[in-house]
Design an enzyme around this catalytic site. Structure first.
Site: not given
Ligand code: NAP
Length: 292
Positions: A73, A109
């Site tokens: 991205k 998004d």
């Molecule tokens: P990302 O960039 O990897 O960010 C994940 C976030 O969650 C970070 O702040 C991370 O903190 C935190 N995190 C991860 N594991 C954790 C834990 N065990 N406890 C507490 N905090 C935790 O991922 P993303 O792309 O933002 O995606 C996040 C979620 O949204 C995922 O489940 C993804 O599948 C979902 N999503 C859904 C859609 C949709 O269309 N529905 C679109 C995009 C994303 P750290 O950096 O400290 O690890």
């Protein structure tokens, strides 16, 4: 496309790595069929660091549209000719579309998240106090979109304070960050609670950051960006507490629908896209790909 691709068929694609479990081909091919468009949508596995080559390939092959998922991205946002307003704020793009001879990167998004909240759940964030749990890529898009949609407050909570600050900073004055010690107050005081962490995807997972069910109540709306499983522990707790709930399926469909509009200039067949993705998720037993 009645009888398979021909020399006139247009090709759109998603790039990512991994990309095999992406639901984007399901969503977009269902849409092309419903719109009677002679287009086909495929997935290309593109290695990390190769976003610029993928954009050059899009130009050379005249791909009609591109979706972008992890880990490209940010690389795509640097490689396109210019960025749309949201991608420029976020520094990432999940979509590339043609504007004349230019390739434009945009992020759908956040707008997809808001569209799903409004049209599927009847919840308008305007004037509402919101808390976003997590501060990664999806959280940034959601935080900016909530602030732009007129939320009265957006609080970002993450386990790393500097990441929460950076996420809130993307939205400017409309958002602030709070550390984990302020979690109970932030959740309890909010009208909308958004889980933007992956906590809840794995079997046996708890609630993100140890959110307590006792902080949830009727009148609140709780949404999880996760769509597989369909009901995360957070959503189950919110439902028991009498709050409104939705999972991430609506965001998944609406961000794709907005991509399709950028590529074709036509409204997307939301119901057909939703039905197609629900059928695939059902056949996978609720184990969807984690990302679009
Ligand atoms: P990302 O960039 O990897 O960010 C994940 C976030 O969650 C970070 O702040 C991370 O903190 C935190 N995190 C991860 N594991 C954790 C834990 N065990 N406890 C507490 N905090 C935790 O991922 P993303 O792309 O933002 O995606 C996040 C979620 O949204 C995922 O489940 C993804 O599948 C979902 N999503 C859904 C859609 C949709 O269309 N529905 C679109 C995009 C994303 P750290 O950096 O400290 O690890």
């Amino acid at each position: 496309m009645l009888n398979g691709p021909t020399g006139a068929t247009r090709v759109a694609a998603v790039i990512g790595d991994p990309v095999e479990h992406s639901l984007s081909p399901v969503l977009h091919n269902a849409a092309f069929k419903a719109m009677d468009l002679d287009w086909v949508y495929v997935a290309f596995r593109v290695a990390a660091g190769s976003a610029a080559e993928a954009i050059a390939a899009m130009r050379a092959l005249r791909l009609a549209g591109l979706s972008v998922t992890m880990p490209h991205k940010a690389g795509v946002a640097e490689a396109v000719d210019r960025l749309g307003p949201v991608a420029a704020r976020l520094g990432v793009a999940n979509t590339v579309f043609w504007s004349g001879s230019e390739l434009v990167g945009e992020s759908t998004d956040g707008a997809g998240f808001i569209a799903a909240l409004r049209s599927d759940s009847g919840f308008s964030p305007h004037g509402k106090r919101c808390v976003v749990l997590g501060a990664g890529g999806a959280a940034r898009a959601v935080t900016l979109a909530l602030a732009e949609a007129g939320a009265s407050a957006v609080t970002v909570v993450a386990r790393r304070e500097e990441q929460a600050d950076a996420c809130a900073g993307v939205a400017g004055v409309g958002a602030t960050s709070a550390g984990l010690p302020g979690l109970a107050r932030s959740v309890g005081n909010s009208d909308l609670i958004v889980n933007a962490t992956p906590v809840g995807m794995a079997a046996g997972a708890g609630l993100p950051f140890g959110v307590d069910e006792a902080w949830l109540r009727p009148g609140q709306f709780v949404t999880d960006l996760i769509y597989a499983p369909e009901t995360t522990p957070l959503l189950a707790a919110a439902r028991r507490a009498g709050a409104g709930v939705s999972n991430g399926l609506g965001m998944l469909v609406h961000q794709a629908a907005l991509q399709l509009q950028l590529w074709t200039g036509r409204p997307a067949p939301i119901d057909d896209m939703t039905a197609a993705v629900q059928a695939v998720l059902g056949s996978r037993g609720g184990k969807g790909g984690p990302r679009p």
